[in-house]
Write a protein that holds these residues in place. Structure first.
Motif, PDB file in Angstrom:
ATOM      1  N   PHE A   1      37.674  43.059  44.426  1.00  0.00           N
ATOM      2  CA  PHE A   1      38.935  43.129  43.682  1.00  0.00           C
ATOM      3  C   PHE A   1      38.803  44.108  42.511  1.00  0.00           C
TER       4      PHE A   1
ATOM      5  N   LYS B   1      41.362  47.071  41.845  1.00  0.00           N
ATOM      6  CA  LYS B   1      42.110  47.120  40.567  1.00  0.00           C
ATOM      7  C   LYS B   1      42.045  48.518  39.939  1.00  0.00           C
TER       8      LYS B   1
ATOM      9  N   HIS C   1      48.412  48.027  35.897  1.00  0.00           N
ATOM     10  CA  HIS C   1      48.954  46.749  36.385  1.00  0.00           C
ATOM     11  C   HIS C   1      48.311  45.532  35.715  1.00  0.00           C
ATOM     12  N   LYS C   2      49.141  44.526  35.475  1.00  0.00           N
ATOM     13  CA  LYS C   2      48.638  43.219  35.028  1.00  0.00           C
ATOM     14  C   LYS C   2      48.153  42.476  36.288  1.00  0.00           C
ATOM     15  N   VAL C   3      47.207  41.564  36.101  1.00  0.00           N
ATOM     16  CA  VAL C   3      46.702  40.801  37.247  1.00  0.00           C
ATOM     17  C   VAL C   3      47.117  39.334  37.121  1.00  0.00           C
TER      18      VAL C   3
ATOM     19  N   SER D   1      46.704  35.882  39.056  1.00  0.00           N
ATOM     20  CA  SER D   1      45.887  35.300  40.136  1.00  0.00           C
ATOM     21  C   SER D   1      46.285  33.874  40.434  1.00  0.00           C
TER      22      SER D   1
ATOM     23  N   SER E   1      41.478  38.346  35.472  1.00  0.00           N
ATOM     24  CA  SER E   1      42.935  38.172  35.534  1.00  0.00           C
ATOM     25  C   SER E   1      43.570  38.056  34.153  1.00  0.00           C
TER      26      SER E   1
ATOM     27  N   ILE F   1      49.741  43.061  39.925  1.00  0.00           N
ATOM     28  CA  ILE F   1      49.011  42.814  41.182  1.00  0.00           C
ATOM     29  C   ILE F   1      48.916  41.305  41.305  1.00  0.00           C
TER      30      ILE F   1
ATOM     31  N   TRP G   1      47.320  41.317  47.167  1.00  0.00           N
ATOM     32  CA  TRP G   1      45.998  41.297  47.821  1.00  0.00           C
ATOM     33  C   TRP G   1      46.184  40.625  49.189  1.00  0.00           C
TER      34      TRP G   1
END
Ligand code: 13P
Ligand code: SF4
Length: 308
Positions: free
Chosen positions: A94, A98, A104-106, A108, A120, A143, A165
């Protein structure tokens, strides 16, 4: 040995609590101090004053409890209780992915490893995912990992275009539209209730979609007398107990589960009363995480708890 009696006694003596997910066996659910979905279990873990937490669930759930309680002993009855969804997203893979999306913000899904949570911005569960994604401004680049089915469902509900993902849960992903259509024909009066880890092909037929706790609450609120349940088998124990006059039909995949026609998560089913008892007597299978991972992962989990 009467493991139930022994566990109840040891819980008192050791100031311990037993947390259990709805997918574990009924005899475990019945003696848990907290029985719940991922969010309820994390919220309980955040507040407990116990010295020891025994987590009858899967690894990522016990890790979340440890991250919230770094100074407490957190044990899992079977260290092999993994999660196919969490395993479909390795943190190192990941991290590479990324790099392609630096702005991008993650977000999860909680079904991921502690290392993934450390990468995250915020964690979500199936009960608060829509609300938390909506808390980001409309044009925020996001994401979503690791569940493509839940991500797709959130994108549809919120009108977002999160990058997904490509992971999934083998139990929920195996349910197929053709089986659902057959069941609807067989039980025309039953409502279909589904967990959002199912594919869009299944969710499109659902009368209600939600986390395990939300599905349970729906069966109590609805005036329907029968339900086709598109999630793991374990939830039926509590559904039937809370609705003795209603009928529940588990939706299982005719292709993957030909032999047993069940819908069991083999990881959740690794938990047994005997293994829980062993946790008390030998302190085996303690969750150990590095200080660094705990500190980083805690930020995204606390953000979720604050926004829930
Ligand atoms: P819930 O948070 O809805 O209980 O889901 C957990 C899970 O693992 C579903 O497969
Ligand atoms: Fe993981 Fe699927 Fe089992 Fe839930 S049912 S714990 S998502 S493998």
């Amino acid at each position: 040995m009467d493991y139930k009696e022994l566990i109840l006694k040891l819980k008192e003596e050791q100031n311990a609590v037993l947390l259990a997910h709805y997918y574990t066996y009924p005899e475990i659910q019945d003696i848990a101090d907290c029985l719940g979905d991922s969010l309820a279990l994390a919220q309980y873990a955040q507040k407990t004053n116990a010295d020891k937490i025994i987590f009858a669930g899967v690894y990522f759930m016990a890790e979340t409890a440890k991250i919230l309680n770094p100074d407490k002993k957190v044990l899992i009855p079977d260290a092999k209780a993994a999660c196919s969804l969490a395993d479909s997203c390795k943190a190192e893979d990941f991290a590479e992915f990324k790099k392609m999306y630096p702005e991008h913000k993650v977000v999860s899904y909680v079904n991921c490893s502690a290392e993934m949570k450390a990468l995250s911005d915020v964690v979500v569960t199936s009960s608060n995912a829509v609300k938390i994604v909506e808390s980001f401004k409309k044009d925020e680049k996001i994401i979503f990992a690791p569940d493509r089915n839940l991500g797709d469902y959130i994108n549809k509900l919120t009108g977002r275009n999160m990058i997904l993902w490509d992971g999934c849960c083998h139990v929920h992903n195996s349910l197929m539209a053709k089986d659902i259509v057959e069941l609807r024909k067989k039980y025309p009066d039953a409502e279909l209730i589904a967990h959002p880890e199912c594919t869009n092909m299944v969710l499109q037929f659902a009368d209600f979609i939600g986390s395990t706790t939300q599905l349970l609450a729906y069966t109590q609120k609805s005036s329907s007398k029968s339900f086709i349940v598109a999630t793991e088998t374990g939830i039926l124990h509590k559904m039937q107990a809370l609705n003795p006059d209603k009928k529940f039909i588990i939706a299982s995949s005719s292709d993957n589960y030909k032999s047993c026609s069940c819908n069991d998560c083999q990881y959740m089913k690794l938990n047994t009363l005997e293994k829980i008892y062993n946790c008390f007597v030998s302190d085996e299978n303690e969750i150990i995480l590095s200080k660094e991972i705990i500190e980083k992962a805690k930020i995204s989990i606390l953000k979720m708890l604050e926004l829930s």
